[in-house]
Design a protein around this motif. Structure first.
Motif, short mmCIF file in Angstrom:
data_model
loop_
_atom_site.label_atom_id
_atom_site.label_comp_id
_atom_site.label_asym_id
_atom_site.label_seq_id
_atom_site.Cartn_x
_atom_site.Cartn_y
_atom_site.Cartn_z
N ILE A 192 36.93 -39.06 -9.90
CA ILE A 192 35.90 -39.75 -9.13
C ILE A 192 36.34 -41.17 -8.81
O ILE A 192 36.65 -41.95 -9.72
CB ILE A 192 34.58 -39.79 -9.92
CG1 ILE A 192 34.11 -38.37 -10.21
CG2 ILE A 192 33.53 -40.60 -9.18
CD1 ILE A 192 33.04 -38.28 -11.26
N PRO B 266 33.08 -47.33 -6.23
CA PRO B 266 33.12 -48.34 -5.16
C PRO B 266 33.98 -49.54 -5.56
O PRO B 266 34.15 -49.83 -6.74
CB PRO B 266 31.66 -48.74 -4.98
CG PRO B 266 30.92 -48.19 -6.13
CD PRO B 266 31.75 -47.14 -6.76
N LYS C 118 37.91 -45.75 -11.38
CA LYS C 118 38.00 -44.29 -11.38
C LYS C 118 37.41 -43.72 -12.66
O LYS C 118 37.57 -44.27 -13.74
CB LYS C 118 39.47 -43.89 -11.26
CG LYS C 118 39.69 -42.47 -10.84
CD LYS C 118 41.15 -42.14 -10.68
CE LYS C 118 41.67 -42.64 -9.34
NZ LYS C 118 43.00 -42.12 -9.03
N LYS D 121 25.69 -41.04 -5.43
CA LYS D 121 25.79 -41.51 -4.04
C LYS D 121 26.81 -42.63 -3.89
O LYS D 121 27.25 -42.92 -2.78
CB LYS D 121 24.43 -41.92 -3.50
CG LYS D 121 23.84 -43.16 -4.13
CD LYS D 121 22.48 -43.47 -3.51
CE LYS D 121 21.88 -44.71 -4.13
NZ LYS D 121 20.58 -45.01 -3.54
N TYR D 122 27.21 -43.26 -5.00
CA TYR D 122 28.22 -44.31 -4.97
C TYR D 122 29.62 -43.78 -5.29
O TYR D 122 30.58 -44.55 -5.31
CB TYR D 122 27.88 -45.41 -5.99
CG TYR D 122 26.58 -46.11 -5.70
CD1 TYR D 122 26.53 -47.13 -4.76
CD2 TYR D 122 25.41 -45.75 -6.36
CE1 TYR D 122 25.33 -47.79 -4.49
CE2 TYR D 122 24.22 -46.40 -6.10
CZ TYR D 122 24.19 -47.41 -5.17
OH TYR D 122 23.00 -48.05 -4.90
N MET D 123 29.73 -42.49 -5.58
CA MET D 123 30.98 -41.91 -6.06
C MET D 123 31.59 -40.98 -5.03
O MET D 123 30.88 -40.35 -4.25
CB MET D 123 30.71 -41.11 -7.35
CG MET D 123 30.13 -41.93 -8.46
SD MET D 123 29.70 -40.86 -9.86
CE MET D 123 29.34 -42.08 -11.10
N ARG D 124 32.94 -40.89 -5.06
CA ARG D 124 33.66 -39.94 -4.21
C ARG D 124 34.44 -38.99 -5.13
O ARG D 124 35.55 -39.30 -5.56
CB ARG D 124 34.60 -40.68 -3.26
CG ARG D 124 33.87 -41.50 -2.23
CD ARG D 124 34.81 -42.07 -1.19
NE ARG D 124 36.10 -42.45 -1.78
CZ ARG D 124 36.72 -43.59 -1.55
NH1 ARG D 124 36.21 -44.47 -0.72
NH2 ARG D 124 37.87 -43.86 -2.11
N PRO D 125 33.83 -37.83 -5.43
CA PRO D 125 34.49 -36.90 -6.35
C PRO D 125 35.48 -35.96 -5.68
O PRO D 125 35.31 -35.59 -4.52
CB PRO D 125 33.31 -36.10 -6.93
CG PRO D 125 32.30 -36.10 -5.84
CD PRO D 125 32.47 -37.41 -5.10
N THR D 126 36.51 -35.61 -6.43
CA THR D 126 37.44 -34.55 -6.06
C THR D 126 37.48 -33.60 -7.25
O THR D 126 37.67 -34.04 -8.38
CB THR D 126 38.85 -35.11 -5.80
OG1 THR D 126 38.77 -36.10 -4.77
CG2 THR D 126 39.80 -34.02 -5.37
#
Length: 98
Positions: free
Chosen positions: A8, A11, A49, A73-78
């Protein structure tokens, strides 16, 4: 059940709204640990991260778990499916109140 590693990105800067969500995020993670849905949760030193291991039937199931997180909503998961994941059992010394 399968095991997944969730990587993850956080920001670059944190807003006051983000900081207000920390207690609710901690509660959600504790609940998922207790339920056996999340098996590890780690934040890197520079707070950019997160990594979590999750048990689910598929990636959609992992996304359902992440949707319960107040901060998502503030996270970019893979999501990465794992063949296996091993960890060492570390025994911490007992705490003395003396």
């Amino acid at each position: 059940m399968k095991i997944f590693m969730v990587e993850i990105l956080l920001p670059e800067s944190f807003t006051p709204e983000f900081f207000k969500l920390i207690p609710r995020q901690q509660e959600a993670i504790a609940k998922q640990f207790k339920e056996g849905k999340i098996t590890s949760y780690s934040l890197n030193e520079d707070r950019t991260k997160l990594w979590a291991t999750a048990l689910a039937t598929d990636e959609e199931g992992v996304m359902d778990l992440l949707a319960e997180w107040p901060m998502i909503k503030y996270m970019r998961p893979t999501i990465h499916g794992l063949f296996f994941h091993e960890t060492a059992q570390v025994a911490l010394p007992s705490i003395s109140l003396n």
